[in-house]
Design a protein around this motif. Structure first.
Motif, PDB file in Angstrom:
ATOM      1  N   VAL A 271       0.855  -1.185   0.000  1.00  0.00           N
ATOM      2  CA  VAL A 271       0.000   0.000   0.000  1.00  0.00           C
ATOM      3  C   VAL A 271       0.893   1.238   0.000  1.00  0.00           C
ATOM      4  CG1 VAL A 271      -1.682   1.353   1.313  1.00  0.00           C
ATOM      5  CG2 VAL A 271      -1.912  -1.136   1.163  1.00  0.00           C
ATOM      6  N   GLY A 272       0.665   2.138  -0.975  1.00  0.00           N
ATOM      7  CA  GLY A 272       1.511   3.321  -1.052  1.00  0.00           C
ATOM      8  C   GLY A 272       0.810   4.594  -1.457  1.00  0.00           C
ATOM      9  N   ARG A 273      -0.421   4.489  -1.964  1.00  0.00           N
ATOM     10  CA  ARG A 273      -1.140   5.683  -2.428  1.00  0.00           C
ATOM     11  C   ARG A 273      -1.421   6.601  -1.241  1.00  0.00           C
ATOM     12  NH1 ARG A 273      -6.240   3.853  -5.487  1.00  0.00           N
ATOM     13  NH2 ARG A 273      -7.276   4.619  -3.608  1.00  0.00           N
ATOM     14  N   PRO A 274      -1.239   7.910  -1.375  1.00  0.00           N
ATOM     15  CA  PRO A 274      -1.359   8.812  -0.220  1.00  0.00           C
ATOM     16  C   PRO A 274      -2.680   8.723   0.534  1.00  0.00           C
ATOM     17  CG  PRO A 274      -0.316   9.952  -2.037  1.00  0.00           C
ATOM     18  CD  PRO A 274      -0.756   8.622  -2.576  1.00  0.00           C
ATOM     19  N   GLU A 289       5.989   0.397   2.744  1.00  0.00           N
ATOM     20  CA  GLU A 289       7.049   0.182   1.757  1.00  0.00           C
ATOM     21  C   GLU A 289       7.050   1.376   0.794  1.00  0.00           C
ATOM     22  OE1 GLU A 289       7.028  -4.624   1.327  1.00  0.00           O
ATOM     23  OE2 GLU A 289       5.291  -3.553   0.557  1.00  0.00           O
ATOM     24  N   GLY A 290       8.226   1.870   0.450  1.00  0.00           N
ATOM     25  CA  GLY A 290       8.306   3.123  -0.316  1.00  0.00           C
ATOM     26  C   GLY A 290       8.358   2.942  -1.816  1.00  0.00           C
ATOM     27  N   PHE A 291       7.549   2.048  -2.369  1.00  0.00           N
ATOM     28  CA  PHE A 291       7.616   1.729  -3.797  1.00  0.00           C
ATOM     29  C   PHE A 291       6.798   2.671  -4.677  1.00  0.00           C
ATOM     30  CE2 PHE A 291       3.992  -0.378  -1.991  1.00  0.00           C
ATOM     31  CZ  PHE A 291       2.996  -0.261  -2.945  1.00  0.00           C
ATOM     32  N   PHE A 292       5.884   3.459  -4.103  1.00  0.00           N
ATOM     33  CA  PHE A 292       4.950   4.255  -4.894  1.00  0.00           C
ATOM     34  C   PHE A 292       5.664   5.254  -5.821  1.00  0.00           C
ATOM     35  CE2 PHE A 292       1.640   7.664  -5.271  1.00  0.00           C
ATOM     36  CZ  PHE A 292       0.707   6.914  -5.968  1.00  0.00           C
ATOM     37  N   SER A 352      -4.867  10.013  -9.259  1.00  0.00           N
ATOM     38  CA  SER A 352      -5.116  11.450  -9.355  1.00  0.00           C
ATOM     39  C   SER A 352      -4.160  12.255  -8.482  1.00  0.00           C
ATOM     40  CB  SER A 352      -6.565  11.743  -8.938  1.00  0.00           C
ATOM     41  OG  SER A 352      -6.795  11.304  -7.622  1.00  0.00           O
ATOM     42  N   PHE A 353      -3.104  11.617  -7.974  1.00  0.00           N
ATOM     43  CA  PHE A 353      -2.082  12.333  -7.211  1.00  0.00           C
ATOM     44  C   PHE A 353      -0.887  12.689  -8.087  1.00  0.00           C
ATOM     45  CE2 PHE A 353      -4.463   9.708  -4.277  1.00  0.00           C
ATOM     46  CZ  PHE A 353      -4.796  10.618  -3.292  1.00  0.00           C
ATOM     47  N   ALA A 407      11.550  12.632  -3.473  1.00  0.00           N
ATOM     48  CA  ALA A 407      11.577  13.779  -2.548  1.00  0.00           C
ATOM     49  C   ALA A 407      10.171  14.159  -2.116  1.00  0.00           C
ATOM     50  CB  ALA A 407      12.276  14.965  -3.211  1.00  0.00           C
ATOM     51  N   HIS A 408       9.235  14.198  -3.064  1.00  0.00           N
ATOM     52  CA  HIS A 408       7.863  14.614  -2.782  1.00  0.00           C
ATOM     53  C   HIS A 408       7.176  13.629  -1.828  1.00  0.00           C
ATOM     54  CE1 HIS A 408       4.560  17.305  -3.924  1.00  0.00           C
ATOM     55  NE2 HIS A 408       3.762  16.260  -3.886  1.00  0.00           N
ATOM     56  N   TYR A 409       7.385  12.348  -2.081  1.00  0.00           N
ATOM     57  CA  TYR A 409       6.716  11.310  -1.299  1.00  0.00           C
ATOM     58  C   TYR A 409       7.223  11.281   0.139  1.00  0.00           C
ATOM     59  CZ  TYR A 409       4.427   6.769  -0.527  1.00  0.00           C
ATOM     60  OH  TYR A 409       3.630   5.755  -0.077  1.00  0.00           O
TER      61      TYR A 409
END
Length: 444
Positions: A271-274, A289-292, A352-353, A407-409
């Motif tokens: 799960v990674g969507r904001p 997990e930082g895969f998004f 949509s992000f 950086a954004h995530y």
């Protein structure tokens, strides 16, 4: 299955050093704190809620060591997966000094998971004795003995125990889900026995895996039984994007976390969507997990949702003009429909992000990807240039997009922790959900 009592007795030989110190619990379940004494030296820490650094064989996709230097505030925990490493076992065994030294990873904690969260795995290859991972050369079947041999070769700081995670499909029978839980507990017991006998794994932490599909009773049973074992933390598996409705996921996570000790971390897989991250933090999750950012980069897209928390309440209710412009630009044709059919391929669809920079509308757009972003890409390049790189298939496109998206995530997670610390979670939710297309309802 080994009696739990025996596991507790054996655990005295190697107690867990990892400690989760909570500073606040907001709205009953949102946990703010620091995961301390990480790694074999115990000198690293990781703030929660937080996410791990996603890598392929220890390297962030598209980025070199030099380009990584442009990024600040990266997580102290690097994730690698057996799906990438297993086919290189002989090389690592000959090297003898572990994967961290082999990949020249410095000043980081190494976490080894079973599967790559950015790549959906085929199902139907799990047995009572084995699980399978997929590398570039195809399927690799792992027994507990081979799984543990790999861990001794990799020498991570912590790793996920072997598990049967093939029950995320909606039509999975109750009998199959029960078998998944039983197999996963049996695998955990065998892994712990082998772990405790191994000198190579001395000081290494083990995370138990919680399964149970979409069946509440099995989820609770899996969590309760796993918590009886001497594990340092918990991986919540089978709740990936596209596998179940968000409300059901929240219900299952909330029920499971009630069975887990407060002083051990909960890592959610897949799960990674904001919007989903916010919902799962509210249900009691600590780590992701930082895969998004990698998935967004592979689509030729840039993350552009806002997470700014204004100190002025009036400003907090009003979106910045730059983001309102972005809302008009987004192509949301690939968004996940909340009331539609669930599909694990939803992980690979545009959300949509993000904005699709391959679109011809960006050909003459000379603004940065996100106004005010301090990353190297936004400070030095415009959307038009990224559009040109993408349509001409230049490798630099992936480098610049990965720099920005990473950086954004990770800045989003910083804003999340700040919001929890300052009682501004509701403001952050309104900002992210409205400016992310409002595609999900998150209950407080």
């Amino acid at each position: 299955m080994l009696p739990v009592r025996q596991l507790h007795l054996d655990s005295r030989m190697a107690g867990s050093r990892m400690k989760l110190e909570l500073s606040r619990v907001v709205q009953g379940r949102c946990r703010l704190g620091v995961l301390k004494e990480l790694g074999r030296t115990g000198q690293q820490s990781l703030e929660v809620p937080g996410c791990l650094l996603h890598t392929h064989l220890g390297t962030v996709p598209h980025l070199t060591q030099d380009s990584m230097q442009t990024l600040s505030n990266l997580p102290s925990v690097t994730q690698v997966t057996l799906s990438h490493i297993a086919e290189h076992q002989e090389v690592l065994e000959e090297f003898k000094d572990g994967f961290k030294k082999f990949a020249d990873l410095r000043d980081t904690v190494l976490y080894c998971s079973l599967h790559d969260p950015a790549t959906p795995c085929p199902t139907g290859y799990t047995t009572n004795k084995t699980v399978s991972v997929w590398g570039s050369g195809g399927r690799i079947e792992l027994t507990v003995a081979k799984f543990m041999a790999l861990q001794k070769t990799v020498q991570p700081d912590w790793y996920q125990s072997m598990a049967d995670g093939e029950t995320w499909q909606n039509n999975t029978s109750r009998k199959r889900v029960r078998k998944s839980v039983d197999r996963t507990l049996a695998h955990l017991d065998e892994c712990l026995l082998e772990h405790q006998k191994s000198q190579e794994l001395e000081g290494v932490e083990v995370f138990g895996v919680v399964e149970g599909g979409d069946i509440l009773e099995e989820r609770v049973r899996s969590g309760r039984e796993t918590a009886k074992r001497p594990v340092a933390g918990f991986c919540l598996d089978g709740l990936q994007t596209g596998c179940m409705d968000q409300n059901l996921r929240n219900q299952l996570i909330t029920a499971v976390t009630k069975e887990l000790p407060e002083d051990k971390p909960r890592l959610l897989q897949g799960v990674g969507r904001p919007d989903e991250v916010l919902a799962c933090v509210e249900a009691g999750v600590d780590l992701f997990e930082g895969f998004f950012p990698f998935q967004v980069t592979e689509r030729g897209c840039a993350l552009c949702f806002s997470f700014d928390i204004s100190p002025d309440p009036e400003l907090a209710d009003r979106a910045p003009p730059t983001v309102l412009e972005l809302e008009e630009e987004r192509d949301t044709s690939g968004e996940t429909q909340q009331n539609g059919d669930l599909n694990p391929d939803d992980q690979l669809r545009m959300t949509s992000f993000e904005i699709n920079l391959k679109d011809k509308r960006y050909k003459d757009d000379f603004r940065p990807l996100v106004e005010g972003c301090g990353c190297y890409c936004c400070k030095n390049h415009q959307r038009a240039y990224l559009h040109h790189l993408l349509v001409t298939n230049e490798l630099l496109a992936g480098v610049l997009l990965m720099i920005h998206n990473t950086a954004h995530y990770h800045a989003f997670f910083g804003a999340l922790r700040e919001a929890l610390a300052n009682d501004k979670l509701d403001i952050l939710k309104r900002r992210v959900l409205r400016e992310g297309g409002g595609q999900a309802e998150i209950n407080a």
